[in-house]
Design an enzyme around this catalytic site. Structure first.
Site, PDB file in Angstrom:
ATOM      1  N   VAL A   1       0.837  -1.210   0.000  1.00 18.34           N
ATOM      2  CA  VAL A   1       0.000   0.000   0.000  1.00 18.34           C
ATOM      3  C   VAL A   1       0.871   1.259   0.000  1.00 18.34           C
ATOM      4  CG1 VAL A   1      -1.824   1.273   1.220  1.00 18.34           C
ATOM      5  CG2 VAL A   1      -1.901  -1.222   1.126  1.00 18.34           C
ATOM      6  N   CYS A   2       1.948   1.243   0.783  1.00 19.18           N
ATOM      7  CA  CYS A   2       2.858   2.395   0.833  1.00 19.18           C
ATOM      8  C   CYS A   2       3.576   2.580  -0.504  1.00 19.18           C
ATOM      9  CB  CYS A   2       3.882   2.223   1.948  1.00 19.18           C
ATOM     10  SG  CYS A   2       3.178   2.101   3.589  1.00 19.18           S
ATOM     11  N   ASP A   3       4.005   1.463  -1.065  1.00 16.11           N
ATOM     12  CA  ASP A   3       4.667   1.462  -2.368  1.00 16.11           C
ATOM     13  C   ASP A   3       3.748   2.129  -3.390  1.00 16.11           C
ATOM     14  OD1 ASP A   3       5.078   0.378  -5.106  1.00 16.11           O
ATOM     15  OD2 ASP A   3       6.572  -0.936  -4.210  1.00 16.11           O
TER      16      ASP A   3
END
Length: 168
Positions: free
Chosen positions: A62-64
């Site tokens: 999700v951060c990526d």
């Protein structure tokens, strides 16, 4: 100051450290580290609109995706906007991530040293020493104009709402 009942991580309640930042507040200053380990502060982006994407760790899907998407969409909106991503990831890991992911517009920074940003913006997760997923927009006069703290840290922010807000 500690605040509870705001975010969870995989359903588990977490404690946020720092004051709550609201729309209309003057953005607090902070010191984070660039990928070169050089100190970076809010003042370094004076006179620009600052979109601050906050991620727990760039080594998660999700951060990526969050940084890749905002690098493409927000960072290309004009010279008066700067797109920052702040996480607790080490500067070396951030540099590796940005090279592999071809992050060429957004500026990825680390709060690993003192959690200065996390505490100043009230998004430091006490139990994990990670930052809660959030997005802040700070105008040219350093006034906070947009705040989204994502209730479940493993979920994405509302990209459409953010993009629409920045475009207006």
């Amino acid at each position: 100051m500690e605040r509870t009942g705001i975010v969870t991580m995989k359903g588990n309640p977490m404690t946020l450290v720092g004051n709550e930042i609201k729309v209309g507040d003057k953005a607090p200053d902070f010191t984070v580290s660039a990928q070169t380990l050089a100190p970076v502060t809010l003042k370094d982006y004076a006179g620009k609109i600052k979109v601050i994407s906050v991620t727990p760790s760039l080594d998660t899907p999700v951060c990526d995706f969050q940084l890749r998407r905002l690098n493409t969409e927000v960072a290309s909106m004009g010279d008066d906007i700067v797109m920052l991503n702040i996480s607790m990831d080490l500067p070396f890991a951030i540099k590796r991530f940005c090279t592999v992911a071809e992050i060429d517009k957004a500026i990825a920074l680390s709060d690993y040293k003192e959690a200065s940003f996390g505490t100043a913006f009230g998004v430091l997760i006490k139990e994990l020493r990670l930052l809660a997923r959030a997005v802040f927009v700070v105008d040219k006069n350093d006034v906070v104009t947009y705040v989204e703290i994502v209730p479940e840290a493993t979920n994405a922010p509302d990209y459409e709402k953010l993009i629409a807000f920045i475009k207006k």
